[in-house]
Design a protein around this motif. Structure first.
Motif, PDB file in Angstrom:
ATOM      1  N   PHE A 255       0.827  -1.212   0.000  1.00  0.00           N
ATOM      2  CA  PHE A 255       0.000   0.000   0.000  1.00  0.00           C
ATOM      3  C   PHE A 255       0.853   1.250   0.000  1.00  0.00           C
ATOM      4  N   TRP A 256       1.835   1.331   0.894  1.00  0.00           N
ATOM      5  CA  TRP A 256       2.616   2.558   0.996  1.00  0.00           C
ATOM      6  C   TRP A 256       3.557   2.748  -0.190  1.00  0.00           C
ATOM      7  N   LEU A 257       4.099   1.671  -0.726  1.00  0.00           N
ATOM      8  CA  LEU A 257       4.955   1.812  -1.899  1.00  0.00           C
ATOM      9  C   LEU A 257       4.165   2.384  -3.062  1.00  0.00           C
ATOM     10  N   PHE A 258       2.960   1.875  -3.259  1.00  0.00           N
ATOM     11  CA  PHE A 258       2.127   2.371  -4.354  1.00  0.00           C
ATOM     12  C   PHE A 258       1.645   3.793  -4.057  1.00  0.00           C
ATOM     13  N   SER A 259       1.266   4.049  -2.804  1.00  0.00           N
ATOM     14  CA  SER A 259       0.756   5.373  -2.434  1.00  0.00           C
ATOM     15  C   SER A 259       1.825   6.447  -2.597  1.00  0.00           C
ATOM     16  N   ILE A 260       3.075   6.123  -2.275  1.00  0.00           N
ATOM     17  CA  ILE A 260       4.167   7.080  -2.439  1.00  0.00           C
ATOM     18  C   ILE A 260       4.309   7.479  -3.906  1.00  0.00           C
ATOM     19  N   ALA A 261       4.205   6.488  -4.796  1.00  0.00           N
ATOM     20  CA  ALA A 261       4.272   6.792  -6.234  1.00  0.00           C
ATOM     21  C   ALA A 261       3.092   7.662  -6.659  1.00  0.00           C
ATOM     22  N   PHE A 262       1.921   7.378  -6.109  1.00  0.00           N
ATOM     23  CA  PHE A 262       0.724   8.156  -6.445  1.00  0.00           C
ATOM     24  C   PHE A 262       0.843   9.595  -5.956  1.00  0.00           C
ATOM     25  N   ILE A 263       1.288   9.786  -4.714  1.00  0.00           N
ATOM     26  CA  ILE A 263       1.437  11.137  -4.169  1.00  0.00           C
ATOM     27  C   ILE A 263       2.504  11.912  -4.952  1.00  0.00           C
ATOM     28  N   PHE A 264       3.588  11.239  -5.288  1.00  0.00           N
ATOM     29  CA  PHE A 264       4.648  11.872  -6.082  1.00  0.00           C
ATOM     30  C   PHE A 264       4.118  12.332  -7.434  1.00  0.00           C
ATOM     31  N   ALA A 265       3.420  11.456  -8.139  1.00  0.00           N
ATOM     32  CA  ALA A 265       2.906  11.806  -9.467  1.00  0.00           C
ATOM     33  C   ALA A 265       1.867  12.918  -9.379  1.00  0.00           C
ATOM     34  N   THR A 266       0.999  12.854  -8.369  1.00  0.00           N
ATOM     35  CA  THR A 266      -0.040  13.870  -8.225  1.00  0.00           C
ATOM     36  C   THR A 266       0.566  15.216  -7.855  1.00  0.00           C
ATOM     37  N   SER A 267       1.582  15.201  -6.997  1.00  0.00           N
ATOM     38  CA  SER A 267       2.270  16.448  -6.639  1.00  0.00           C
ATOM     39  C   SER A 267       2.909  17.077  -7.865  1.00  0.00           C
ATOM     40  N   ALA A 268       3.576  16.250  -8.681  1.00  0.00           N
ATOM     41  CA  ALA A 268       4.210  16.756  -9.903  1.00  0.00           C
ATOM     42  C   ALA A 268       3.165  17.304 -10.874  1.00  0.00           C
ATOM     43  N   PHE A 269       2.040  16.604 -10.991  1.00  0.00           N
ATOM     44  CA  PHE A 269       0.969  17.071 -11.866  1.00  0.00           C
ATOM     45  C   PHE A 269       0.388  18.389 -11.362  1.00  0.00           C
ATOM     46  N   GLY A 270       0.181  18.491 -10.041  1.00  0.00           N
ATOM     47  CA  GLY A 270      -0.351  19.719  -9.473  1.00  0.00           C
ATOM     48  C   GLY A 270       0.573  20.901  -9.697  1.00  0.00           C
ATOM     49  N   VAL A 271       1.864  20.692  -9.513  1.00  0.00           N
ATOM     50  CA  VAL A 271       2.842  21.754  -9.740  1.00  0.00           C
ATOM     51  C   VAL A 271       2.842  22.163 -11.211  1.00  0.00           C
ATOM     52  N   CYS A 272       2.785  21.176 -12.095  1.00  0.00           N
ATOM     53  CA  CYS A 272       2.731  21.462 -13.532  1.00  0.00           C
ATOM     54  C   CYS A 272       1.462  22.236 -13.882  1.00  0.00           C
ATOM     55  N   PHE A 273       0.350  21.824 -13.299  1.00  0.00           N
ATOM     56  CA  PHE A 273      -0.927  22.525 -13.500  1.00  0.00           C
ATOM     57  C   PHE A 273      -0.797  23.990 -13.092  1.00  0.00           C
ATOM     58  N   GLY A 274      -0.124  24.235 -11.957  1.00  0.00           N
ATOM     59  CA  GLY A 274       0.054  25.592 -11.480  1.00  0.00           C
ATOM     60  C   GLY A 274       0.892  26.447 -12.402  1.00  0.00           C
ATOM     61  N   THR A 275       1.889  25.848 -13.049  1.00  0.00           N
ATOM     62  CA  THR A 275       2.744  26.628 -13.951  1.00  0.00           C
ATOM     63  C   THR A 275       1.984  27.101 -15.190  1.00  0.00           C
ATOM     64  N   LEU A 276       0.868  26.480 -15.500  1.00  0.00           N
ATOM     65  CA  LEU A 276       0.097  26.834 -16.692  1.00  0.00           C
ATOM     66  C   LEU A 276      -0.900  27.958 -16.442  1.00  0.00           C
ATOM     67  N   LEU A 277      -1.175  28.259 -15.163  1.00  0.00           N
ATOM     68  CA  LEU A 277      -2.251  29.186 -14.831  1.00  0.00           C
ATOM     69  C   LEU A 277      -1.744  30.625 -14.733  1.00  0.00           C
ATOM     70  N   PRO A 278      -2.404  31.559 -15.419  1.00  0.00           N
ATOM     71  CA  PRO A 278      -2.002  32.970 -15.311  1.00  0.00           C
ATOM     72  C   PRO A 278      -2.520  33.632 -14.033  1.00  0.00           C
ATOM     73  N   LYS A 279      -3.589  33.071 -13.447  1.00  0.00           N
ATOM     74  CA  LYS A 279      -4.174  33.615 -12.222  1.00  0.00           C
ATOM     75  C   LYS A 279      -4.502  32.474 -11.259  1.00  0.00           C
ATOM     76  N   ARG A 280      -4.377  32.765  -9.976  1.00  0.00           N
ATOM     77  CA  ARG A 280      -4.626  31.715  -8.984  1.00  0.00           C
ATOM     78  C   ARG A 280      -6.100  31.323  -8.896  1.00  0.00           C
ATOM     79  N   ALA A 281      -6.995  32.267  -9.203  1.00  0.00           N
ATOM     80  CA  ALA A 281      -8.430  31.975  -9.096  1.00  0.00           C
ATOM     81  C   ALA A 281      -8.880  30.884 -10.050  1.00  0.00           C
ATOM     82  N   LEU A 282      -8.145  30.703 -11.138  1.00  0.00           N
ATOM     83  CA  LEU A 282      -8.528  29.702 -12.129  1.00  0.00           C
ATOM     84  C   LEU A 282      -8.382  28.279 -11.613  1.00  0.00           C
ATOM     85  N   SER A 283      -7.520  28.072 -10.627  1.00  0.00           N
ATOM     86  CA  SER A 283      -7.229  26.728 -10.154  1.00  0.00           C
ATOM     87  C   SER A 283      -8.476  26.019  -9.635  1.00  0.00           C
ATOM     88  N   THR A 284      -9.153  26.624  -8.660  1.00  0.00           N
ATOM     89  CA  THR A 284     -10.339  25.975  -8.085  1.00  0.00           C
ATOM     90  C   THR A 284     -11.474  25.893  -9.094  1.00  0.00           C
TER      91      THR A 284
END
Length: 369
Positions: A255-284
């Motif tokens: 469980f934890w080995l898989f969850s660590i990979a999931f949290i890592f990938a989701t964190s990277a995706f979230g950071v990437c998502f943030g780099t694309l946004l011109p305004k913070r309000a668009l995120s939510t």
């Protein structure tokens, strides 16, 4: 180190990000609605395990094949092959014709016919159960006519719900929804931070974000969000699953080995998502609008085989797809880590892929080329 401290301060002093990450995770954990509607499903795929191989069993199988609500994918004599059909989603139910089926019929000993159906999809389970009940009623009528009796229901069904023994909402939808909540709050929170930095830069603010090494910026963000969500994962899967009575079958290391990979990938995706946004309000706004369609495309609300192939190809780029499907197999279906290896490797690939995209986008957003 100074970059990490600056990012840490920026994240934890952002009221909107903290509200989404902690407030949203806790709010939806207890109050998430159930906006799902009753519907009908089409012909369902099943396999038949014939342990008798007599004329009576063949007549019974013929009746099953005649049902407009069932599609017999294969008639087998090996239970391992039947299991493979279920695990690979090539079929959603197994009908077992027991040994001595014909013998017991003529001895007027009602044979029990186990009917296993994937109860992770309640509509599919109900469709298979109802169709088999009709088939068995018809077969009983034919046998009673052949034996010139109306005193017995010679065939008795035994319905076995696979992967959802309680047959309730908890194990059907809540287990994956909790994982999805964590995915969405992380993406929204990271999007707010990235959108805020882009917005400030466009307004002429030149802080550490404008000059720091983009790779260090990205890795710092990912590490901070990773640490936060390891704690939230422990809370969800340690407290919430037990609180709601969600079944957990995974080995803790798997469980934890898989969850660590999931949290890592989701964190990277979230950071990437943030780099694309011109305004913070668009995120939510984007995350809220996209959440409901995404839920129905992840493969646990509706079989992916009934979703357009090109949509399936696109949705695999979301960490939620591999994460939810992998954790469901580990936790609810009792799969081994080898069974979810493909999802695990996909998460690692997505993590590295989104780190690369994030670095490129920061270079572009801060006008470094």
């Amino acid at each position: 180190m100074s970059i990490f401290i600056s990012e840490l301060k920026g994240i934890f002093t952002s009221v909107s990000a903290m509200l989404i990450i902690f407030g949203g995770s806790l709010f939806y954990l207890f109050l998430y609605p159930t906006p799902y509607y009753n519907d009908t499903v089409a012909t369902q795929k099943i396999v038949i395990l014939d342990n008798d191989n007599t004329q009576s069993s063949r007549d019974f199988i013929f009746l099953i094949k005649s049902s407009p609500y069932l599609e017999v994918v294969s008639v087998l004599d090996n239970p391992n092959e039947a299991q493979q059909f279920i695990e690979s989603h090539r079929a959603y139910g197994i009908v077992i014709v027991p040994q001595d089926f014909e013998k017991h019929l003529y001895q007027r000993i009602p044979p029990v016919v186990p009917i296993m159906a994937n109860a992770s999809y309640l509509l599919i389970y109900g469709a298979i159960a109802n169709a088999m009940s009709d088939v068995i009623a018809e077969f009983n009528a034919q046998i009673n006519f052949a034996l010139q009796t109306h005193e017995y229901s010679l065939l008795e069904p035994e319905l076995i719900p696979l992967f959802n023994p309680s047959m309730g909402y908890i194990n059907y939808t809540l287990a994956p929804i909790l994982i999805f909540i964590l995915h969405q709050t992380l993406v929204a929170g990271a999007g707010i931070i990235g959108g805020t930095q882009n917005q400030q830069f466009s307004q002429g603010v030149r802080n550490y974000y404008a000059t720091a090494n983009p790779l260090l910026l990205v890795l710092s963000k990912i590490f901070i969000f990773f640490c936060i969500y390891v704690v939230l994962f422990a809370f969800y899967f340690g407290f919430a699953y037990e609180f709601y009575g969600v079944h957990v079958n995974a080995h803790i290391m798997d469980f934890w080995l898989f969850s660590i990979a999931f949290i890592f990938a989701t964190s990277a995706f979230g950071v990437c998502f943030g780099t694309l946004l011109p305004k913070r309000a668009l995120s939510t706004q984007i995350v809220m609008l996209a959440s409901m369609p995404i839920v129905f495309l992840l493969g646990f609300m509706w079989p992916k085989e009934q979703i357009a192939t090109w949509i399936n190809d696109i949705i695999t780029f979301l960490p939620a797809y591999s994460g939810i499907n992998g954790l469901l197999r580990l936790n609810q279906m009792g799969a081994s880590f080898g069974d979810v290896r493909e999802y695990f490797l996909s998460l690692l690939f997505l993590g590295v892929f989104y780190i690369f995209i994030s670095v490129v986008m920061i270079y572009k957003k801060t006008n470094r080329w």
